[in-house]
Design a protein around this motif. Structure first.
Motif, PDB file in Angstrom:
ATOM      1  N   CYS A  72      52.946  65.084  79.144  1.00 25.56           N
ATOM      2  CA  CYS A  72      52.745  65.621  77.790  1.00 25.56           C
ATOM      3  C   CYS A  72      52.918  64.534  76.728  1.00 25.56           C
ATOM      4  CB  CYS A  72      53.706  66.777  77.531  1.00 25.56           C
ATOM      5  SG  CYS A  72      53.327  68.261  78.465  1.00 25.56           S
ATOM      6  N   VAL A  73      53.983  63.755  76.852  1.00 19.85           N
ATOM      7  CA  VAL A  73      54.231  62.705  75.851  1.00 19.85           C
ATOM      8  C   VAL A  73      53.163  61.615  75.942  1.00 19.85           C
ATOM      9  CG1 VAL A  73      55.841  60.893  75.163  1.00 19.85           C
ATOM     10  CG2 VAL A  73      56.692  63.166  75.697  1.00 19.85           C
ATOM     11  N   LEU A 109      38.638  66.447  68.079  1.00 24.35           N
ATOM     12  CA  LEU A 109      39.138  67.224  69.207  1.00 24.35           C
ATOM     13  C   LEU A 109      40.204  66.462  69.981  1.00 24.35           C
ATOM     14  CD1 LEU A 109      35.938  68.934  70.654  1.00 24.35           C
ATOM     15  CD2 LEU A 109      37.819  69.993  69.416  1.00 24.35           C
ATOM     16  N   ALA A 110      40.078  65.143  70.063  1.00 20.12           N
ATOM     17  CA  ALA A 110      41.091  64.345  70.753  1.00 20.12           C
ATOM     18  C   ALA A 110      42.435  64.414  70.019  1.00 20.12           C
ATOM     19  CB  ALA A 110      40.632  62.899  70.895  1.00 20.12           C
ATOM     20  N   ILE A 111      42.411  64.370  68.701  1.00 16.57           N
ATOM     21  CA  ILE A 111      43.659  64.487  67.942  1.00 16.57           C
ATOM     22  C   ILE A 111      44.246  65.891  68.099  1.00 16.57           C
ATOM     23  CG2 ILE A 111      44.620  64.503  65.597  1.00 16.57           C
ATOM     24  CD1 ILE A 111      42.747  62.135  64.990  1.00 16.57           C
ATOM     25  N   ILE A 112      43.398  66.908  68.087  1.00 20.51           N
ATOM     26  CA  ILE A 112      43.869  68.278  68.318  1.00 20.51           C
ATOM     27  C   ILE A 112      44.470  68.396  69.718  1.00 20.51           C
ATOM     28  CG2 ILE A 112      43.097  70.669  68.633  1.00 20.51           C
ATOM     29  CD1 ILE A 112      41.060  70.101  66.352  1.00 20.51           C
ATOM     30  N   GLN A 113      43.827  67.769  70.703  1.00 21.15           N
ATOM     31  CA  GLN A 113      44.355  67.773  72.068  1.00 21.15           C
ATOM     32  C   GLN A 113      45.730  67.101  72.122  1.00 21.15           C
ATOM     33  OE1 GLN A 113      43.862  69.314  74.765  1.00 21.15           O
ATOM     34  NE2 GLN A 113      43.254  68.033  76.488  1.00 21.15           N
ATOM     35  N   GLY A 114      45.912  66.012  71.371  1.00 19.90           N
ATOM     36  CA  GLY A 114      47.209  65.351  71.314  1.00 19.90           C
ATOM     37  C   GLY A 114      48.285  66.259  70.748  1.00 19.90           C
ATOM     38  N   VAL A 115      47.946  67.012  69.718  1.00 19.79           N
ATOM     39  CA  VAL A 115      48.899  67.964  69.136  1.00 19.79           C
ATOM     40  C   VAL A 115      49.220  69.077  70.136  1.00 19.79           C
ATOM     41  CG1 VAL A 115      49.211  69.673  67.302  1.00 19.79           C
ATOM     42  CG2 VAL A 115      48.255  67.430  66.760  1.00 19.79           C
TER      43      VAL A 115
END
Length: 128
Positions: A72-73, A109-115
């Motif tokens: 996750c991290v 979407l990649a930033i949303i996936q990171g969140v």
């Protein structure tokens, strides 16, 4: 026995986003070597990781809590970094181009996936 709970739902969302981001990456492949390496390893590597952790939850044999926290991290950091690099790359392009639109969508979407990975990490940490 399949276990469906809040964590399984989050893993399913992660899986769907990972597949969508990888497909967008395939269609917006660029040739800047460092950015390309970070993005490709993040998008393909974590697609494999998310599929494995999701199948583990579905089959009733989840991944160890410590290993899941690590995923996750690491996923959050790599997806946010890759999304930022992607947005930076496609930001100067004209918005009439479908490739630039897909590239900006991929970065968002990649930033949303990171969140979502951060939220997943929080729920994994809080799980008993």
């Amino acid at each position: 026995m399949a276990v469906f709970n809040r964590l399984t739902l989050i893993k399913l969302v992660e899986l769907c986003l990972a597949i969508a981001i990888f497909w967008l990456h395939y269609n917006t492949f660029e040739s800047e070597h460092v950015k390309l390496f970070v993005e490709s390893t993040t998008f393909m590597g974590f697609l494999v990781v998310v599929v494995g952790t999701f199948l583990g939850l579905i089959t009733g044999s989840p991944v160890n809590k410590t290993v899941d926290m690590y995923f996750c991290v690491a996923g959050a950091v790599l997806y946010i970094a890759s999304g930022s690099l992607t947005i930076q790359h496609f930001q100067g392009w004209t918005f009439r181009s479908s490739v630039s639109n897909m590239g900006l969508t991929k970065g968002s979407l990649a930033i949303i996936q990171g969140v979502i990975f951060l939220i997943d990490g929080f729920f994994t940490f809080k799980a008993e």
